[in-house]
Design a protein around this motif. Structure first.
Motif, PDB file in Angstrom:
ATOM      1  N   TYR A  53       0.830  -1.207   0.000  1.00 15.93           N
ATOM      2  CA  TYR A  53       0.000   0.000   0.000  1.00 15.93           C
ATOM      3  C   TYR A  53       0.867   1.261   0.000  1.00 15.93           C
ATOM      4  N   ALA A  54       1.868   1.303   0.863  1.00 17.41           N
ATOM      5  CA  ALA A  54       2.720   2.498   0.966  1.00 17.41           C
ATOM      6  C   ALA A  54       3.443   2.772  -0.353  1.00 17.41           C
ATOM      7  N   GLU A  55       3.890   1.734  -1.030  1.00 19.58           N
ATOM      8  CA  GLU A  55       4.575   1.899  -2.307  1.00 19.58           C
ATOM      9  C   GLU A  55       3.622   2.455  -3.369  1.00 19.58           C
ATOM     10  N   ALA A  56       2.400   1.949  -3.391  1.00 18.42           N
ATOM     11  CA  ALA A  56       1.406   2.448  -4.351  1.00 18.42           C
ATOM     12  C   ALA A  56       1.068   3.904  -4.071  1.00 18.42           C
ATOM     13  N   MET A  57       0.906   4.242  -2.805  1.00 23.90           N
ATOM     14  CA  MET A  57       0.588   5.628  -2.455  1.00 23.90           C
ATOM     15  C   MET A  57       1.746   6.556  -2.806  1.00 23.90           C
ATOM     16  N   GLU A  58       2.950   6.150  -2.512  1.00 22.70           N
ATOM     17  CA  GLU A  58       4.120   6.977  -2.779  1.00 22.70           C
ATOM     18  C   GLU A  58       4.317   7.192  -4.271  1.00 22.70           C
ATOM     19  N   GLY A  59       4.144   6.151  -5.034  1.00 24.63           N
ATOM     20  CA  GLY A  59       4.395   6.239  -6.463  1.00 24.63           C
ATOM     21  C   GLY A  59       3.293   6.895  -7.268  1.00 24.63           C
ATOM     22  N   TRP A  60       2.057   6.868  -6.766  1.00 27.46           N
ATOM     23  CA  TRP A  60       0.936   7.318  -7.591  1.00 27.46           C
ATOM     24  C   TRP A  60       0.063   8.392  -6.968  1.00 27.46           C
ATOM     25  N   ARG A  61       0.444   8.938  -5.851  1.00 27.67           N
ATOM     26  CA  ARG A  61      -0.372  10.037  -5.294  1.00 27.67           C
ATOM     27  C   ARG A  61      -0.097  11.309  -6.086  1.00 27.67           C
ATOM     28  N   THR A  62      -1.041  12.191  -6.069  1.00 24.27           N
ATOM     29  CA  THR A  62      -0.878  13.469  -6.770  1.00 24.27           C
ATOM     30  C   THR A  62      -1.725  14.516  -6.082  1.00 24.27           C
ATOM     31  N   SER A  63      -1.316  15.740  -6.211  1.00 18.84           N
ATOM     32  CA  SER A  63      -2.105  16.839  -5.667  1.00 18.84           C
ATOM     33  C   SER A  63      -2.898  17.526  -6.778  1.00 18.84           C
ATOM     34  N   CYS A  64      -2.770  17.015  -7.993  1.00 15.25           N
ATOM     35  CA  CYS A  64      -3.477  17.601  -9.127  1.00 15.25           C
ATOM     36  C   CYS A  64      -4.865  16.977  -9.245  1.00 15.25           C
TER      37      CYS A  64
END
Length: 88
Positions: free
Chosen positions: A27-38
């Motif tokens: 989960y942490a890897e997915a969040m880190e790699g694919w989160r965005t503020s856009c």
């Protein structure tokens, strides 16, 4: 419709699904790699809302032990070239 004709957000969504499809991701890897503020590129949120991925609880480890995997709908989207299928 070919991938090249997909809107940029849909192309990124397909890339995200392909990445998850290689192997369940922490989960942490997915969040880190694919989160965005856009707000126009809400790949993570779109994948969850469209039920293309799911979070598998990790037990006592909480979210740190959780895994992100494709759903049947996510696999189906990847199998159909150019698909813009949305859960509905």
């Amino acid at each position: 419709m070919a991938d090249a004709a997909l809107a940029p957000d849909r192309m990124l969504l397909r890339q995200f699904l392909a990445w998850i499809g290689e192997a369940p991701r922490p989960y942490a890897e997915a969040m880190e790699g694919w989160r965005t503020s856009c707000p126009r590129l809400s790949i993570w949120e779109d994948a969850l809302a469209e039920e293309l991925v799911r979070i598998i609880p990790g037990g006592a480890g909480g979210m740190a032990a959780a895994r992100v995997t494709l759903t049947a709908a996510g696999r189906m989207m990847l199998e159909r070239p150019g698909s813009e299928a949305r859960a509905g």
